[in-house]
Design an enzyme around this catalytic site. Sequence first.
Site, short mmCIF file in Angstrom:
data_model
loop_
_atom_site.label_atom_id
_atom_site.label_comp_id
_atom_site.label_asym_id
_atom_site.label_seq_id
_atom_site.Cartn_x
_atom_site.Cartn_y
_atom_site.Cartn_z
N ASN A 458 0.85 -1.18 0.00
CA ASN A 458 0.00 0.00 0.00
C ASN A 458 0.89 1.24 0.00
OD1 ASN A 458 -2.83 -1.04 0.26
ND2 ASN A 458 -1.93 -2.01 2.07
N HIS A 459 0.32 2.36 -0.37
CA HIS A 459 1.11 3.59 -0.47
C HIS A 459 1.55 4.06 0.91
CE1 HIS A 459 0.48 4.16 -4.75
NE2 HIS A 459 -0.81 3.95 -4.58
N SER A 460 2.69 4.74 0.94
CA SER A 460 3.21 5.30 2.19
C SER A 460 2.25 6.35 2.73
CB SER A 460 4.58 5.94 1.96
OG SER A 460 5.52 4.99 1.54
#
Length: 819
Positions: A458-460
């Site tokens: 998942n994105h930061s």
Amino acid sequence: MARFLVARSALLLWCAIAAALTTSLTCSAHQSDNESRQPIYQLQQQKQSASMQRDHLLTSSIASSLDNREKDIASTASQSRIKSHEGVSRTDAIKTASVRFSNYVSPVSARCYLYNEFTGTTIDFGAVEEKGKSPVQEVPVNPNVQADNVWMVIVNVGTNYSADELLYINSSSPVVSKVLYTVFVYGNVSHDVHMWVNTNETKKQPLEIDQALLNVRNKELNPVDLYQQSSRCGVKCNFTYMGTVLPGEMIGFPINARFSLKFNVNYTNEPNELVCSISNYLHFHEGGVYNLTAEVIVNNHSCPHHMNSSGDGMTYFPLLYAAVVILALTLCFVSAGCIYKVVLNRGWLHYLHINAIDRRIARDLGEPKHTSTNYGSTGPETPPSVGSPTEADPLIKGNSAAGSSGLSTAGDLLVQGTADSLKVVTRKRLKSLDAFRGFSLVIMIFVNYGGGGYWFFNHSEWNGLTVADLVFPWFVWIMGVSLVFSFKGRSQSDPFVSRLYQVFRRSVILFCLGLFLNNGFDLARWRIPGVLQRLGISYFVCALTELLTLDVYKKLKTKIKILKAFSDLMLNWVQWLVILLCELLWLALTFGLPLHYLDSNCPRGYIGPGGISDHGHYENCTGGAAALIDKWLLGESHIYRTPTSAKLYRTGPYDPEGVLGSLNSIVICFLGVQAGRILTTHHSHVGRLIRFITWGILLGILGATLCEGERDEGVIPINKNLWSLSFILVMAGTGYLLFSLFYFLIDVIGWWGGEPFKYPGMNSIMVYVGSELLESHFPFSWSGQRDSHLRLLSANLIGVSLWLLIALYCYCIGFFVKI
């Protein structure tokens, strides 16, 4: 006249009757409204009423304090309540609920009662010693008249009385007879006495993915509040409130097991007074059960804690299973390919017409039926003519100097004669670029579908890098590489206006497709930025620059033979000038734009996440200048409402594909153009690989220098939400290095044909748009009763595999979507 007087008199009489009726109805409405504000509907009103009646209810003890007048008042209230429920008989209670008191008033015992003002019933629980509990008593529950189930909690502690709390028993609960209501009494006899009503009716929710259970027991005499801080957020973040634990109570809190946590326990009435804490970050396992005790220990503020269960320890096993399955399928695929080649060489499968399919695809995607001819060529470096590929379908010629690098591949050169003879050259599609594009697309679909629920897919939340953060900038970089071949392959005889129209048309189509995927049903909240929108903007600027500089570079080619080793840079000097201008503009706006329009506390040049970060000083400053420009130009209702920073940092709307970040997106696209220029100006495989690796290392070092090799440090941290300078440098560097690996394996030594990634790579628009439209539809994704990493990973991998099969089918039938 008489008729008129009679009519006027009748009218006046009617007005008088109407006025009387209106007054009567108004009074009735006020009375009904007052009755509707009874405890059953507005508990807060009852608390105020209870406080007003406290001095009239008790003097020395409950048994002797209720005089006749108060009993009459209670009886009158009860009768009025009965009248408001006409047709509902007050029958004997058919249910009971269990109630008990717990005394944490220091340092005396407390006399505890329940009083119902509507029925006039008083239940005496007797004297409850300090840190003691009263016997459990059964309280009648009337399912027909809800007002009978509202009880005033009264506590007699010396000369101090408290009747500020109400106990409401939910008679509609099917398990009311199994519910235990506990009234916690706490405080100090010399100060206010407080009460808190709790019930064991709360349902225990099952743990979700990446959660553990923390049981907190309160051994203090007052309620305590539990706060947590995540290591992902860091020491700059404030502790966040989790919940309140009453004296003698134990409550289980689901906690995030993805990152380490530390805790503070403070008194509820005095939030600044620390009970105990866990000062070191603790790592929790998914499904684990942990205990924490809230108590003051002399000369030690550490909360006693221990682990009951370490969880199942299976968090990352699904990844191992998936890797084994993928490896096994890969071996089967390679083995099948080898068998296929052997069988095909013997002519057993000629009826499948596989060669015809390959020829048709090569022809449709740019490989011409004819060959280019060069007469009187004096050297092997003369490039052949190029057909008309599209941006998504770049073509290059192979190593025209046969054997010059020792790495030439079959099919690069059909016939090569002497200087006075006819030389016939064909060209080969750059499969490595298709494979790299498809590889990025497959990862993008996988992470968009959920990535198995793993945090690194998942994105930061703000700074840093995860796998999900890599694919979009790679896609922009690849678009820059393809763009060079797109313009090189177009016929130079096409008028400038026609080529400009093609650039404009493709950019508009990409932008409009992105708006469509953003689901603009609600026009008031239609998100304008997005992935395809940014691709369209980046393509327009880079393609327009390339179009305007074609004639400039054509004249420059004859003057750079002496500096041939740097020809790719010299034939890209205008692009480097645009890169410099874009970057200077990004730096000036990011660090020079005043941010007081966002919030008066926002300092100039702030690029943090805001919210609870930086100890909450810049709560409304998320994204700094990037957020400010988006809100100016687009409006807050037309940007992303739930950014990745919202859950961890408690932030508001922010769009990671906003306007300001598009400047750096253009820069990384131009860095891809530089890679394409290397491919078109240098024909030696070794020379190309050396330049790719050099650029990759150089850009990576520059990016790491800006962030000092840390996640949250440096002048400009790596940040995908901002598309920061360090981020695009590192992403372009990894793009160069990874593409050099694909190029070496596929187009140089030929150990790999790019399967299966080349299939979606050759049909990227169709696969991406289709995956977005069908993301929430079976069989591309589905949900079960309880999610787990294994179920999510299986669903996401199956969804990606289906798109690979669709891309393969489109490849076999020659169906390709181009814009």
